[in-house]
Design a protein around this motif. Sequence first.
Motif, short mmCIF file in Angstrom:
data_model
loop_
_atom_site.label_atom_id
_atom_site.label_comp_id
_atom_site.label_asym_id
_atom_site.label_seq_id
_atom_site.Cartn_x
_atom_site.Cartn_y
_atom_site.Cartn_z
N SER A 16 0.83 -1.21 0.00
CA SER A 16 0.00 0.00 0.00
C SER A 16 0.86 1.26 0.00
O SER A 16 0.56 2.22 -0.71
N ALA A 17 1.95 1.26 0.77
CA ALA A 17 2.84 2.43 0.78
C ALA A 17 3.51 2.59 -0.58
O ALA A 17 3.61 3.71 -1.10
N GLY A 18 3.95 1.50 -1.17
CA GLY A 18 4.58 1.56 -2.49
C GLY A 18 3.63 2.03 -3.57
O GLY A 18 4.00 2.82 -4.45
N THR A 19 2.39 1.58 -3.50
CA THR A 19 1.38 2.01 -4.48
C THR A 19 1.10 3.50 -4.33
O THR A 19 1.01 4.22 -5.33
N PHE A 20 1.00 3.97 -3.10
CA PHE A 20 0.73 5.39 -2.86
C PHE A 20 1.86 6.26 -3.39
O PHE A 20 1.62 7.26 -4.07
N ILE A 21 3.09 5.88 -3.13
CA ILE A 21 4.24 6.63 -3.62
C ILE A 21 4.30 6.58 -5.14
O ILE A 21 4.61 7.58 -5.80
N THR A 22 3.98 5.44 -5.74
CA THR A 22 3.98 5.33 -7.19
C THR A 22 2.96 6.27 -7.81
O THR A 22 3.24 6.94 -8.81
N VAL A 23 1.77 6.35 -7.20
CA VAL A 23 0.75 7.28 -7.69
C VAL A 23 1.24 8.72 -7.60
O VAL A 23 1.06 9.52 -8.53
#
Length: 84
Positions: free
Chosen positions: A27-34
């Motif tokens: 979830s943290a990686g997805t948020f940063i990617t967005v």
Amino acid sequence: MGDRPGLAQALKPANNFLAATTLAATSAGTFITVLVLWDLLGHLPLPLGVAGHEGSTVLVGLNGLRLLRESAWRRPDGGRPRTL
């Protein structure tokens, strides 16, 4: 593991921790990617980028703090964890 019935029970807390850690990291990686894609393809306001970065850092820290709880290291037989 069929010949060691206690092994599956002993590994259950480790599997739960691994699943929770994987979920938090994803979830943290997805948020940063967005946020990165938003910045590259559009205009990401600096305060929102900083808040996103710091928020994911706090999430990682809180995930690590879960290991400091005594219940995270409790043995399946109800005994106290070994200390070094």
